[in-house]
Design a protein around this motif. Structure first.
Motif, PDB file in Angstrom:
ATOM      1  N   TYR A   1      25.887 -57.702  61.439  1.00  0.00           N
ATOM      2  CA  TYR A   1      25.280 -57.489  62.765  1.00  0.00           C
ATOM      3  C   TYR A   1      25.594 -58.645  63.710  1.00  0.00           C
ATOM      4  O   TYR A   1      25.811 -58.429  64.902  1.00  0.00           O
ATOM      5  CB  TYR A   1      23.761 -57.325  62.643  1.00  0.00           C
ATOM      6  CG  TYR A   1      23.333 -56.163  61.758  1.00  0.00           C
ATOM      7  CD1 TYR A   1      24.076 -54.986  61.720  1.00  0.00           C
ATOM      8  CD2 TYR A   1      22.197 -56.231  60.972  1.00  0.00           C
ATOM      9  CE1 TYR A   1      23.699 -53.921  60.919  1.00  0.00           C
ATOM     10  CE2 TYR A   1      21.807 -55.171  60.169  1.00  0.00           C
ATOM     11  CZ  TYR A   1      22.563 -54.025  60.140  1.00  0.00           C
ATOM     12  OH  TYR A   1      22.183 -52.984  59.353  1.00  0.00           O
TER      13      TYR A   1
ATOM     14  N   TYR B   1       8.250 -60.990  51.180  1.00  0.00           N
ATOM     15  CA  TYR B   1       7.317 -60.827  52.313  1.00  0.00           C
ATOM     16  C   TYR B   1       6.935 -59.358  52.510  1.00  0.00           C
ATOM     17  O   TYR B   1       5.805 -59.042  52.870  1.00  0.00           O
ATOM     18  CB  TYR B   1       7.865 -61.495  53.593  1.00  0.00           C
ATOM     19  CG  TYR B   1       8.784 -60.696  54.479  1.00  0.00           C
ATOM     20  CD1 TYR B   1       8.331 -59.614  55.232  1.00  0.00           C
ATOM     21  CD2 TYR B   1      10.133 -61.034  54.609  1.00  0.00           C
ATOM     22  CE1 TYR B   1       9.178 -58.899  56.062  1.00  0.00           C
ATOM     23  CE2 TYR B   1      10.983 -60.328  55.437  1.00  0.00           C
ATOM     24  CZ  TYR B   1      10.512 -59.248  56.155  1.00  0.00           C
ATOM     25  OH  TYR B   1      11.352 -58.533  56.970  1.00  0.00           O
TER      26      TYR B   1
ATOM     27  N   GLY C   1      21.102 -54.637  47.584  1.00  0.00           N
ATOM     28  CA  GLY C   1      20.688 -56.015  47.333  1.00  0.00           C
ATOM     29  C   GLY C   1      19.193 -56.185  47.494  1.00  0.00           C
ATOM     30  O   GLY C   1      18.486 -56.643  46.581  1.00  0.00           O
ATOM     31  N   THR C   2      18.663 -55.795  48.638  1.00  0.00           N
ATOM     32  CA  THR C   2      17.226 -55.940  48.872  1.00  0.00           C
ATOM     33  C   THR C   2      16.451 -54.912  48.046  1.00  0.00           C
ATOM     34  O   THR C   2      15.407 -55.226  47.468  1.00  0.00           O
ATOM     35  CB  THR C   2      16.907 -55.784  50.373  1.00  0.00           C
ATOM     36  OG1 THR C   2      17.833 -56.577  51.129  1.00  0.00           O
ATOM     37  CG2 THR C   2      15.497 -56.241  50.689  1.00  0.00           C
TER      38      THR C   2
ATOM     39  N   SER D   1      22.412 -43.087  46.837  1.00  0.00           N
ATOM     40  CA  SER D   1      23.415 -42.047  47.097  1.00  0.00           C
ATOM     41  C   SER D   1      24.134 -41.511  45.870  1.00  0.00           C
ATOM     42  O   SER D   1      24.722 -40.441  45.933  1.00  0.00           O
ATOM     43  CB  SER D   1      24.449 -42.575  48.097  1.00  0.00           C
ATOM     44  OG  SER D   1      25.139 -43.689  47.546  1.00  0.00           O
TER      45      SER D   1
ATOM     46  N   LYS E   1      24.134 -45.480  41.013  1.00  0.00           N
ATOM     47  CA  LYS E   1      23.129 -46.325  41.660  1.00  0.00           C
ATOM     48  C   LYS E   1      21.729 -45.967  41.147  1.00  0.00           C
ATOM     49  O   LYS E   1      20.881 -46.846  40.948  1.00  0.00           O
ATOM     50  CB  LYS E   1      23.206 -46.165  43.186  1.00  0.00           C
ATOM     51  CG  LYS E   1      24.476 -46.780  43.793  1.00  0.00           C
ATOM     52  CD  LYS E   1      24.456 -46.759  45.323  1.00  0.00           C
ATOM     53  CE  LYS E   1      25.704 -47.442  45.884  1.00  0.00           C
ATOM     54  NZ  LYS E   1      25.649 -47.657  47.332  1.00  0.00           N
TER      55      LYS E   1
ATOM     56  N   TYR F   1      19.230 -39.059  47.956  1.00  0.00           N
ATOM     57  CA  TYR F   1      18.959 -38.557  49.312  1.00  0.00           C
ATOM     58  C   TYR F   1      20.194 -37.990  49.989  1.00  0.00           C
ATOM     59  O   TYR F   1      20.100 -37.418  51.074  1.00  0.00           O
ATOM     60  CB  TYR F   1      18.234 -39.576  50.193  1.00  0.00           C
ATOM     61  CG  TYR F   1      18.835 -40.961  50.389  1.00  0.00           C
ATOM     62  CD1 TYR F   1      20.065 -41.327  49.899  1.00  0.00           C
ATOM     63  CD2 TYR F   1      18.108 -41.925  51.096  1.00  0.00           C
ATOM     64  CE1 TYR F   1      20.566 -42.618  50.096  1.00  0.00           C
ATOM     65  CE2 TYR F   1      18.599 -43.203  51.294  1.00  0.00           C
ATOM     66  CZ  TYR F   1      19.843 -43.546  50.786  1.00  0.00           C
ATOM     67  OH  TYR F   1      20.340 -44.813  50.980  1.00  0.00           O
TER      68      TYR F   1
HETATM   69  P1  NDP Z   1      22.270 -53.182  50.850  1.00  0.00           P
HETATM   70  O1  NDP Z   1      22.794 -53.899  49.663  1.00  0.00           O
HETATM   71  O2  NDP Z   1      20.971 -52.436  50.742  1.00  0.00           O
HETATM   72  O3  NDP Z   1      23.401 -52.204  51.341  1.00  0.00           O
HETATM   73  C1  NDP Z   1      23.113 -51.188  52.231  1.00  0.00           C
HETATM   74  C2  NDP Z   1      22.820 -49.850  51.521  1.00  0.00           C
HETATM   75  O4  NDP Z   1      22.275 -48.970  52.476  1.00  0.00           O
HETATM   76  C3  NDP Z   1      24.086 -49.177  51.027  1.00  0.00           C
HETATM   77  O5  NDP Z   1      24.536 -49.636  49.766  1.00  0.00           O
HETATM   78  C4  NDP Z   1      23.634 -47.734  50.994  1.00  0.00           C
HETATM   79  O6  NDP Z   1      23.004 -47.423  49.760  1.00  0.00           O
HETATM   80  C5  NDP Z   1      22.562 -47.660  52.093  1.00  0.00           C
HETATM   81  N1  NDP Z   1      23.042 -46.853  53.234  1.00  0.00           N
HETATM   82  C6  NDP Z   1      22.505 -45.688  53.637  1.00  0.00           C
HETATM   83  N2  NDP Z   1      23.184 -45.189  54.679  1.00  0.00           N
HETATM   84  C7  NDP Z   1      24.194 -46.043  54.926  1.00  0.00           C
HETATM   85  C8  NDP Z   1      25.251 -46.054  55.879  1.00  0.00           C
HETATM   86  N3  NDP Z   1      25.396 -45.062  56.786  1.00  0.00           N
HETATM   87  N4  NDP Z   1      26.123 -47.081  55.855  1.00  0.00           N
HETATM   88  C9  NDP Z   1      26.006 -48.080  54.977  1.00  0.00           C
HETATM   89  N5  NDP Z   1      25.011 -48.132  54.041  1.00  0.00           N
HETATM   90  C10 NDP Z   1      24.113 -47.105  54.014  1.00  0.00           C
HETATM   91  O7  NDP Z   1      22.193 -54.176  52.086  1.00  0.00           O
HETATM   92  P2  NDP Z   1      21.152 -55.330  52.418  1.00  0.00           P
HETATM   93  O8  NDP Z   1      20.104 -55.368  51.363  1.00  0.00           O
HETATM   94  O9  NDP Z   1      21.912 -56.560  52.739  1.00  0.00           O
HETATM   95  O10 NDP Z   1      20.531 -54.844  53.793  1.00  0.00           O
HETATM   96  C11 NDP Z   1      20.072 -53.534  54.031  1.00  0.00           C
HETATM   97  C12 NDP Z   1      19.438 -53.482  55.408  1.00  0.00           C
HETATM   98  O11 NDP Z   1      18.230 -54.244  55.402  1.00  0.00           O
HETATM   99  C13 NDP Z   1      20.305 -54.054  56.516  1.00  0.00           C
HETATM  100  O12 NDP Z   1      20.120 -53.306  57.702  1.00  0.00           O
HETATM  101  C14 NDP Z   1      19.751 -55.450  56.693  1.00  0.00           C
HETATM  102  O13 NDP Z   1      19.969 -56.013  57.939  1.00  0.00           O
HETATM  103  C15 NDP Z   1      18.269 -55.177  56.458  1.00  0.00           C
HETATM  104  N6  NDP Z   1      17.538 -56.389  56.110  1.00  0.00           N
HETATM  105  C16 NDP Z   1      16.512 -56.744  56.931  1.00  0.00           C
HETATM  106  C17 NDP Z   1      15.784 -57.875  56.691  1.00  0.00           C
HETATM  107  C18 NDP Z   1      14.580 -58.171  57.513  1.00  0.00           C
HETATM  108  O14 NDP Z   1      13.909 -59.189  57.284  1.00  0.00           O
HETATM  109  N7  NDP Z   1      14.238 -57.349  58.476  1.00  0.00           N
HETATM  110  C19 NDP Z   1      16.174 -58.806  55.629  1.00  0.00           C
HETATM  111  C20 NDP Z   1      17.211 -58.283  54.730  1.00  0.00           C
HETATM  112  C21 NDP Z   1      17.894 -57.131  55.009  1.00  0.00           C
HETATM  113  P3  NDP Z   1      23.171 -45.919  49.196  1.00  0.00           P
HETATM  114  O15 NDP Z   1      24.639 -45.753  48.947  1.00  0.00           O
HETATM  115  O16 NDP Z   1      22.359 -45.889  47.971  1.00  0.00           O
HETATM  116  O17 NDP Z   1      22.663 -45.014  50.292  1.00  0.00           O
END
Ligand code: NDP
Length: 322
Positions: free
Chosen positions: A45, A127, A149-150, A170, A174, A189
Motif C-alpha cells: 500500500y 490487539y 500471515g495475520t 481460497s 490453505k 469462500y
Molecule cells: P495475508 O498473508 O493475509 O495475505 C492476504 C490474503 O488475503 C491472501 O493470501 C488471500 O487469502 C486473501 N485475499 C482475498 N482476496 C484477495 C485478493 N483479491 N487479492 C489478494 N489477496 C486476497 O496478508 P497480511 O496478513 O499481510 O495482510 C492482510 C490484510 O490485513 C492487508 O490488507 C493488510 O494491510 C491488513 N493488515 C492490517 C493491519 C491493521 O492494523 N489494520 C495490520 C496487518 C495487516 P485466500 O487466498 O485464502 O483468500
C-alpha cells in the motif's frame, strides 16, 4: 549498504535495489543489522500510494537482527543484543535505524527470522483479539484469509483464549493449514457463500465478531454473518478498500458495531508496545504460538515477494534476507 528504495509510487517495478549510506543513530536511536525483514501487505500500500508516504523512502516496517550501534542516551539496548523492530519505512535494508524504546529484545528460544516474521502481524493479532474485541470462551469468531500471515496468528490466539473459530480461505491446501493452526471450521469462500455457511454453523445465530482483512469483496457477507450487536472489525483491504456505506445497514442487521482499527493506535505508548510484543515473543518461545514462514527471498527479490503476496499465492509469512 543495499536497500530497497521507492522513488515514485507504482507497481513492483518501482522497488529499486540500490546502494545507500549506512544510517547513523541519533539520540535515543539504535542501528540494527538486519538478518530478516518481514513482507506485509502494508508495504504494497505504501508502494502504490494507497496509504500516504512521500517518496523517496525505504520500504518495509519490521525486521530483526543485532544492534550494531546506539545513539546518545540509549540505555535499554547495547551493541550485540538480538532485537526485533517495528517502525515505518526502514526494514528492507541491510541496516535500519529505530527508536530504542521501539526495539524488543529477543528471548533465547526465538530466532531473528521468526521474530522478523511475527512483529507486525503478531502485534495485530494481539490487539485485535485482546483489545479491539476481547475474545473468550463464550465467543465465536469469523476469521477471513485464515491461512494468511495475520490470519494464522489470529486463529491460534483465539483458540488459546477459548473462542470457537470459523475461518475462510481460497484453497483446500490453505484450509488444511488453518485447521492445523486450530480453526474449528473452514469455509472455502471462493466456492461457498460464507455468510449462509456461517449461519448454518451457528444454528442461525451468527458470530460475535468478524476479523476481516479482505475488505471490499467480503464486506457485505461479513455484516450478514454477525449476530445482533455483533462487532465488525474491518482491518484490511487485500481485495480492495471497503466503499462508503450507510449506517442504516448496521441498524437493519440488529444494531451492529463497526470499527476500522490500525496497529499504530494500539501501540501508541511504549507500555502497550512492550505488552503486545513481549506476549507474542513469549508465546512463541513457550510453543503456544507457531509462526509459519511461507517463503524466504533475497532482499533483491522484494518485487517477486510482494507479487506473490498480492497474488494470493502465499501461506503464513514471507521474509526478505539481506
Ligand atoms: P495475508 O498473508 O493475509 O495475505 C492476504 C490474503 O488475503 C491472501 O493470501 C488471500 O487469502 C486473501 N485475499 C482475498 N482476496 C484477495 C485478493 N483479491 N487479492 C489478494 N489477496 C486476497 O496478508 P497480511 O496478513 O499481510 O495482510 C492482510 C490484510 O490485513 C492487508 O490488507 C493488510 O494491510 C491488513 N493488515 C492490517 C493491519 C491493521 O492494523 N489494520 C495490520 C496487518 C495487516 P485466500 O487466498 O485464502 O483468500
Amino acid at each position: 549498504m543495499k536497500a530497497i528504495r521507492i522513488h515514485e509510487h507504482g507497481g513492483p517495478e518501482v522497488l529499486s535495489y540500490e546502494d545507500v549510506p549506512v544510517p547513523e543513530p541519533g539520540p535515543g536511536e539504535a542501528l540494527v543489522k538486519i538478518d530478516a525483514s518481514g513482507v506485509n501487505f502494508i508495504d504494497i500500500y505504501f508502494r502504490t500510494g494507497l496509504y500516504p508516504a512521500k517518496p523517496p523512502f525505504t520500504n518495509g516496517q519490521e525486521g530483526a537482527g543485532t544492534v550494531a550501534a546506539v545513539g546518545q542516551g540509549v540505555r535499554d539496548v547495547r551493541p550485540g543484543d538480538r532485537v526485533a523492530l517495528l517502525q515505518p519505512h526502514c526494514s528492507y535494508a541491510e541496516y535500519a535505524i529505530a527508536g530504542a524504546k521501539r526495539l524488543v529484545k529477543l528471548p533465547n528460544g526465538v530466532t531473528t527470522k521468526v521474530a522478523a516474521a511475527s512483529m507486525l502481524q503478531g502485534g495485530t493479532a494481539h490487539y485485535l483479539t485482546r483489545s479491539t474485541f476481547e475474545l473468550g470462551e463464550s465467543h465465536t469468531a469469523l476469521v477471513h484469509a485464515c491461512a494468511g500471515g495475520t490470519g494464522l496468528l489470529i486463529v491460534q490466539i483465539a483458540k488459546k483464549f477459548g473462542a470457537r473459530v470459523i475461518g475462510t480461505c481460497s484453497t483446500e491446501e490453505k484450509a488444511a493449514k488453518a485447521r492445523e493452526a486450530g480453526a474449528d471450521e473452514v469455509i472455502l469462500y471462493t466456492q461457498q457463500d460464507f455468510s449462509s455457511e456461517c449461519r448454518r454453523l451457528t444454528d442461525g445465530e451468527g458470530v460475535d465478531v468478524v476479523y476481516d482483512s479482505v475488505g471490499k469483496s467480503t464486506w457485505t457477507g461479513s455484516l450478514d454473518s454477525l449476530k445482533p450487536r455483533g462487532m465488525m472489525v474491518t482491518f484490511g483491504n487485500a481485495s480492495g478498500a471497503v466503499p462508503p456505506f450507510a449506517p442504516l445497514e448496521l441498524t437493519k442487521r440488529g444494531s451492529l458495531f463497526v470499527t476500522r482499527p490500525s496497529m499504530m493506535a494500539y501501540i501508541a505508548t511504549d507500555e502497550e508496545f512492550s505488552w503486545r510484543t513481549s506476549d507474542i515473543l513469549n508465546w512463541i518461545e513457550s510453543g503456544d504460538l507457531n509462526v509459519t514462514v511461507g517463503g524466504e527471498f533475497p532482499l533483491s527479490d522484494a518485487a517477486e515477494a510482494q507479487s506473490r503476496l498480492a497474488g494470493r499465492k502465499t501461506m503464513g509469512k514471507l521474509l526478505l534476507i539481506p
